[in-house]
Design a protein around this motif. Sequence first.
Motif, short mmCIF file in Angstrom:
data_model
loop_
_atom_site.label_atom_id
_atom_site.label_comp_id
_atom_site.label_asym_id
_atom_site.label_seq_id
_atom_site.Cartn_x
_atom_site.Cartn_y
_atom_site.Cartn_z
N LEU A 13 0.83 -1.20 0.00
CA LEU A 13 0.00 0.00 0.00
C LEU A 13 0.87 1.25 0.00
CD1 LEU A 13 -2.71 1.45 0.13
CD2 LEU A 13 -2.63 1.16 2.63
N LYS A 14 1.88 1.28 0.84
CA LYS A 14 2.79 2.43 0.91
C LYS A 14 3.48 2.64 -0.44
CE LYS A 14 5.50 5.39 3.31
NZ LYS A 14 5.58 6.55 2.46
N LEU A 15 3.93 1.56 -1.04
CA LEU A 15 4.59 1.63 -2.35
C LEU A 15 3.64 2.22 -3.39
CD1 LEU A 15 7.03 0.90 -4.19
CD2 LEU A 15 5.96 -1.35 -4.46
N PHE A 16 2.41 1.71 -3.43
CA PHE A 16 1.42 2.20 -4.39
C PHE A 16 1.10 3.68 -4.14
CE2 PHE A 16 -0.62 -2.31 -4.60
CZ PHE A 16 0.47 -2.78 -5.31
N GLN A 17 0.90 4.03 -2.90
CA GLN A 17 0.59 5.43 -2.56
C GLN A 17 1.73 6.36 -2.93
OE1 GLN A 17 -0.32 4.77 1.59
NE2 GLN A 17 -2.53 4.97 1.23
N ASP A 18 2.95 5.96 -2.63
CA ASP A 18 4.11 6.79 -2.97
C ASP A 18 4.23 6.98 -4.48
OD1 ASP A 18 4.70 7.04 -0.30
OD2 ASP A 18 6.38 5.62 -0.32
N PHE A 19 4.01 5.90 -5.22
CA PHE A 19 4.12 5.99 -6.68
C PHE A 19 3.02 6.88 -7.25
CE2 PHE A 19 3.83 4.58 -11.09
CZ PHE A 19 5.17 4.59 -11.45
N ALA A 20 1.81 6.74 -6.73
CA ALA A 20 0.70 7.59 -7.18
C ALA A 20 0.99 9.06 -6.89
CB ALA A 20 -0.60 7.16 -6.50
N LYS A 21 1.50 9.33 -5.69
CA LYS A 21 1.83 10.71 -5.32
C LYS A 21 2.93 11.25 -6.23
CE LYS A 21 3.07 13.54 -1.35
NZ LYS A 21 3.38 13.57 0.09
N LEU A 22 3.94 10.46 -6.50
CA LEU A 22 5.03 10.86 -7.38
C LEU A 22 4.51 11.26 -8.76
CD1 LEU A 22 8.16 11.02 -7.79
CD2 LEU A 22 8.03 8.66 -8.57
#
Length: 74
Positions: A13-22
């Motif tokens: 989830l953290k990985l997905f959220q960080d990528f989306a934010k990026l």
Amino acid sequence: MSTISLRVSEEELKLFQDFAKLNQISLSELIRRTMLSKLEDEYDLQVFSAHEAAKARGKVESYSHEEAWAELGL
């Protein structure tokens, strides 16, 4: 519009959220785009494989661009 639930680990989830934010998109948009891209890639691979199989069976005719232009009168 429909909703899909997806179970992921906290780390994923953290990985997905960080990528989306990026990429300045929502998590939902990231997952939607990623899935559509994967489906398109799989479809393209299936079409290519079918073409190569037909080609191997001698069922595909190929023309050079000069032949195609001549056929079209260009």
